[in-house]
Design an enzyme around this catalytic site. Structure first.
Site, PDB file in Angstrom:
ATOM      1  N   ASN A  48     -87.093  -1.398 -35.529  1.00 39.55           N
ATOM      2  CA  ASN A  48     -86.879  -2.390 -34.469  1.00 39.55           C
ATOM      3  C   ASN A  48     -87.851  -3.322 -33.992  1.00 39.55           C
ATOM      4  O   ASN A  48     -89.080  -2.709 -33.879  1.00 39.55           O
ATOM      5  CB  ASN A  48     -86.100  -1.876 -33.369  1.00 39.55           C
ATOM      6  CG  ASN A  48     -86.618  -0.502 -32.621  1.00 39.55           C
ATOM      7  OD1 ASN A  48     -87.225   0.216 -33.188  1.00 39.55           O
ATOM      8  ND2 ASN A  48     -86.307  -0.441 -31.515  1.00 39.55           N
ATOM      9  N   GLU A  50     -89.035  -5.620 -30.894  1.00 42.86           N
ATOM     10  CA  GLU A  50     -88.405  -5.931 -29.250  1.00 42.86           C
ATOM     11  C   GLU A  50     -89.298  -7.241 -28.830  1.00 42.86           C
ATOM     12  O   GLU A  50     -90.330  -7.509 -29.730  1.00 42.86           O
ATOM     13  CB  GLU A  50     -88.500  -4.840 -28.369  1.00 42.86           C
ATOM     14  CG  GLU A  50     -87.682  -3.651 -28.784  1.00 42.86           C
ATOM     15  CD  GLU A  50     -87.775  -2.760 -27.601  1.00 42.86           C
ATOM     16  OE1 GLU A  50     -88.437  -2.494 -26.719  1.00 42.86           O
ATOM     17  OE2 GLU A  50     -86.626  -1.711 -27.832  1.00 42.86           O
ATOM     18  N   CYS A  59     -82.664  -5.568 -34.367  1.00 40.64           N
ATOM     19  CA  CYS A  59     -82.703  -3.872 -34.651  1.00 40.64           C
ATOM     20  C   CYS A  59     -83.282  -3.578 -36.020  1.00 40.64           C
ATOM     21  O   CYS A  59     -83.426  -4.415 -36.775  1.00 40.64           O
ATOM     22  CB  CYS A  59     -81.015  -3.415 -34.674  1.00 40.64           C
ATOM     23  SG  CYS A  59     -80.438  -3.671 -33.152  1.00 40.64           S
ATOM     24  N   GLU A  61     -81.850  -2.108 -38.543  1.00 39.13           N
ATOM     25  CA  GLU A  61     -81.054  -2.391 -39.566  1.00 39.13           C
ATOM     26  C   GLU A  61     -81.130  -3.824 -40.239  1.00 39.13           C
ATOM     27  O   GLU A  61     -81.171  -4.212 -41.197  1.00 39.13           O
ATOM     28  CB  GLU A  61     -79.483  -1.984 -39.091  1.00 39.13           C
ATOM     29  CG  GLU A  61     -79.194  -0.565 -38.691  1.00 39.13           C
ATOM     30  CD  GLU A  61     -79.215  -0.315 -37.354  1.00 39.13           C
ATOM     31  OE1 GLU A  61     -80.366  -0.756 -36.706  1.00 39.13           O
ATOM     32  OE2 GLU A  61     -78.233   0.268 -36.600  1.00 39.13           O
ATOM     33  N   CYS A  96     -75.234  -0.795 -33.826  1.00 42.07           N
ATOM     34  CA  CYS A  96     -74.854  -1.705 -32.743  1.00 42.07           C
ATOM     35  C   CYS A  96     -73.699  -2.594 -33.375  1.00 42.07           C
ATOM     36  O   CYS A  96     -73.647  -2.727 -34.465  1.00 42.07           O
ATOM     37  CB  CYS A  96     -75.655  -2.337 -32.051  1.00 42.07           C
ATOM     38  SG  CYS A  96     -76.369  -3.942 -32.823  1.00 42.07           S
ATOM     39  N   CYS A  99     -75.174  -5.381 -35.719  1.00 43.26           N
ATOM     40  CA  CYS A  99     -75.725  -4.841 -36.910  1.00 43.26           C
ATOM     41  C   CYS A  99     -74.365  -4.470 -37.879  1.00 43.26           C
ATOM     42  O   CYS A  99     -74.419  -4.687 -39.322  1.00 43.26           O
ATOM     43  CB  CYS A  99     -76.437  -3.587 -36.734  1.00 43.26           C
ATOM     44  SG  CYS A  99     -78.256  -4.069 -36.266  1.00 43.26           S
TER      45      CYS A  99
HETATM   46  N1  THU Z   1     -81.670  -0.323 -31.723  1.00 37.55           N
HETATM   47  C1  THU Z   1     -81.941  -0.249 -33.261  1.00 37.55           C
HETATM   48  O1  THU Z   1     -82.712  -0.879 -33.796  1.00 37.55           O
HETATM   49  N2  THU Z   1     -80.954   0.048 -34.099  1.00 37.55           N
HETATM   50  C2  THU Z   1     -79.633   0.654 -33.526  1.00 37.55           C
HETATM   51  O2  THU Z   1     -78.850   0.934 -34.214  1.00 37.55           O
HETATM   52  C3  THU Z   1     -79.481   0.696 -32.129  1.00 37.55           C
HETATM   53  C4  THU Z   1     -80.469   0.223 -31.346  1.00 37.55           C
HETATM   54  C5  THU Z   1     -82.807  -0.898 -30.988  1.00 37.55           C
HETATM   55  C6  THU Z   1     -82.698  -2.122 -30.305  1.00 37.55           C
HETATM   56  C7  THU Z   1     -83.762  -1.962 -29.423  1.00 37.55           C
HETATM   57  O3  THU Z   1     -85.123  -2.253 -29.599  1.00 37.55           O
HETATM   58  C8  THU Z   1     -83.766  -0.385 -28.993  1.00 37.55           C
HETATM   59  O4  THU Z   1     -83.161   0.312 -30.028  1.00 37.55           O
HETATM   60  C9  THU Z   1     -82.709   0.110 -27.775  1.00 37.55           C
HETATM   61  O5  THU Z   1     -81.542  -0.344 -27.572  1.00 37.55           O
END
Ligand code: THU
Length: 137
Positions: A48, A50, A59, A61, A96, A99
């Protein structure tokens, strides 16, 4: 039902774990890694990423999937076979909704591995995680 071998599942989970170390998550501190297997047997990983403008977050994925597309290994008849996603600390982490839609686009029959709300690593098909997923083609 589509399947992958136990050793393929193990390998994807291990690579996803390694990728979680690369996560850029200074805001949530929730470090996520993903690994995918494509039809041609190629593997891509992602974490991920941010951003100070929170909505720009990508994310793990989607990072892995988009890397594969950019490398010419996914999309245009090249299907996704499997995807594993993990939180660095082993927290529950299911893909999520955004994704799920992107995974579905590249492989409705793909196997998706993640730690479910029962605390166990589980496998579902992308089309089970997103019934009646949206498609333009
Ligand atoms: N996140 C992912 O990378 N994949 C997931 O399946 C769930 C959430 C990340 C997004 C964000 O950077 C952090 O997790 C918290 O939501």
């Amino acid at each position: 039902m589509a399947t992958i071998t136990a050793s393929q599942a193990e390998q994807l989970l291990k690579l996803a774990q390694e990728a979680s170390a690369m996560a850029y998550a200074p805001f949530s501190k929730f470090h996520v890694g993903a690994a995918i297997l494509t039809q041609d047997g190629a593997i891509f990983t992602g974490c991920n990423v941010e951003n100070s403008s929170f909505g720009m977050t990508n994310c793990a994925e989607r990072t892995a999937l988009f890397s594969a597309v950019a490398a010419g290994a996914l999309g245009r008849e090249k299907e996704l076979v499997a995807l594993a996603v993990v939180n660095r600390e082993g927290a529950i982490c299911s893909p999520c909704g955004a994704c799920r839609q992107v995974i579905f686009e590249f492989g409705p029959d793909a196997v998706v591995l993640y730690r479910a709300h029962n605390g166990q690593i589980v496998q579902n098909l992308a089309k089970e995680l997103l019934p009646e997923g949206f498609r333009l083609r």
